[in-house]
Motif scaffolding. Structure first.
Motif, PDB file in Angstrom:
ATOM      1  N   SER A  82       0.735  -1.266  -0.020  1.00 47.29           N
ATOM      2  CA  SER A  82       0.011  -0.035  -0.030  1.00 47.29           C
ATOM      3  C   SER A  82       1.023   1.291   0.028  1.00 47.29           C
ATOM      4  CB  SER A  82      -1.051   0.101   1.181  1.00 47.29           C
ATOM      5  OG  SER A  82      -0.142   0.286   2.608  1.00 47.29           O
ATOM      6  N   ILE A  83       0.180   2.281  -0.369  1.00 44.01           N
ATOM      7  CA  ILE A  83       0.915   3.806  -0.556  1.00 44.01           C
ATOM      8  C   ILE A  83      -0.097   4.677   0.343  1.00 44.01           C
ATOM      9  CG2 ILE A  83       0.216   4.242  -2.663  1.00 44.01           C
ATOM     10  CD1 ILE A  83       2.874   5.718  -2.834  1.00 44.01           C
ATOM     11  N   TYR A 118       4.744  -2.705   3.190  1.00 41.29           N
ATOM     12  CA  TYR A 118       4.404  -4.181   2.821  1.00 41.29           C
ATOM     13  C   TYR A 118       3.733  -5.059   3.967  1.00 41.29           C
ATOM     14  CZ  TYR A 118       5.142  -9.166   1.606  1.00 41.29           C
ATOM     15  OH  TYR A 118       4.782 -10.296   1.586  1.00 41.29           O
ATOM     16  N   LYS A 119       2.727  -5.597   3.770  1.00 39.99           N
ATOM     17  CA  LYS A 119       2.016  -6.240   4.932  1.00 39.99           C
ATOM     18  C   LYS A 119       1.294  -7.493   4.382  1.00 39.99           C
ATOM     19  CE  LYS A 119      -0.031  -3.719   8.609  1.00 39.99           C
ATOM     20  NZ  LYS A 119      -1.191  -2.951   9.066  1.00 39.99           N
ATOM     21  N   PHE A 126       6.899  -4.360   6.684  1.00 38.55           N
ATOM     22  CA  PHE A 126       8.000  -3.334   6.288  1.00 38.55           C
ATOM     23  C   PHE A 126       7.331  -2.033   5.964  1.00 38.55           C
ATOM     24  CE2 PHE A 126       9.644  -7.589   5.836  1.00 38.55           C
ATOM     25  CZ  PHE A 126      10.765  -7.536   6.546  1.00 38.55           C
ATOM     26  N   SER A 127       7.547  -0.835   6.353  1.00 39.57           N
ATOM     27  CA  SER A 127       7.402   0.412   5.883  1.00 39.57           C
ATOM     28  C   SER A 127       8.806   1.167   5.691  1.00 39.57           C
ATOM     29  CB  SER A 127       6.216   0.979   6.706  1.00 39.57           C
ATOM     30  OG  SER A 127       6.929   1.271   7.898  1.00 39.57           O
ATOM     31  N   MET A 151      10.115  -2.312  10.887  1.00 38.03           N
ATOM     32  CA  MET A 151       9.768  -3.683  10.690  1.00 38.03           C
ATOM     33  C   MET A 151       8.997  -4.054  11.772  1.00 38.03           C
ATOM     34  SD  MET A 151      11.953  -6.991   9.975  1.00 38.03           S
ATOM     35  CE  MET A 151      12.503  -6.987  11.766  1.00 38.03           C
ATOM     36  N   GLN A 152       7.797  -4.756  11.743  1.00 35.54           N
ATOM     37  CA  GLN A 152       7.247  -5.207  12.772  1.00 35.54           C
ATOM     38  C   GLN A 152       6.523  -6.607  12.654  1.00 35.54           C
ATOM     39  OE1 GLN A 152       3.994  -2.491  14.453  1.00 35.54           O
ATOM     40  NE2 GLN A 152       4.693  -0.868  12.914  1.00 35.54           N
TER      41      GLN A 152
END
Length: 179
Positions: A82-83, A118-119, A126-127, A151-152
């Motif tokens: 997503s953005i 990115y999920k 990651f973002s 990062m989570q």
């Protein structure tokens, strides 16, 4: 010690669209001040998770009070990516007895931000994000640049239990002494 009251209103619309709004009011007894927030979003495209959102309010004072307004748009550009693009205005006002020498009583920033995320369920997310405050727009008198990585990951380890870890790093540049 503080008291907070939050209300939520959700409206489901045809074709899977929805509208949500969540006003919040509170009182901080230490500072004898009210605070508030308003969060809302409109999901206009469920297939791409396309939504427009608004956040506004003021923060509970510590050394300074923060008032903010944030308007943004988020959409999935491909599966799991997503953005999000936002415009954020923040106003920092020092508390009366906390103003450092040679500092103004308040500062304002206006910063467009962009984040790519990115999920995927079961995997780390990651973002990367970038923001740059623009001096002179909407009263902004502070300029800075900021780049961040995050990062989570949340791992389910049993019913109602999970383990979460997070790593983040960032870089500030073109900043005044306040950022």
């Amino acid at each position: 010690l503080s008291y907070t009251q939050k209300l939520r209103y959700n409206r489901h619309l045809p074709n899977g669209r929805s509208f949500n709004i969540a006003p919040l009011i509170g009182y901080n007894f230490k500072y004898n001040e009210f605070y508030w927030a308003l969060n809302g979003n409109y999901l206009y495209s469920p297939s791409t998770n396309g939504k427009i959102f608004l956040e506004a309010g003021n923060g509970v004072p510590q050394k300074f009070r923060i008032s903010y307004a944030k308007l943004g748009h988020s959409i999935d550009i491909v599966d799991n990516i997503s953005i999000t693009a936002t415009a954020v205005q923040l106003r920092y006002t020092w508390q009366n007895n906390e103003v450092p020498p040679q500092a103004k009583a308040s500062y304002t920033t206006f910063a467009p931000e962009v984040e790519l995320q990115y999920k995927k369920r079961g995997f780390p997310s990651f973002s990367i994000g970038y923001a740059h405050s623009l001096r002179g727009i909407f009263g902004s008198d502070v300029e800075f640049g900021r780049a961040e990585f995050d990062m989570q990951h949340q791992i389910e380890v049993g019913p109602m239990h999970s383990l979460t870890y997070r790593f983040g790093a960032g870089l500030a540049f073109d900043y005044s002494y306040l950022y």
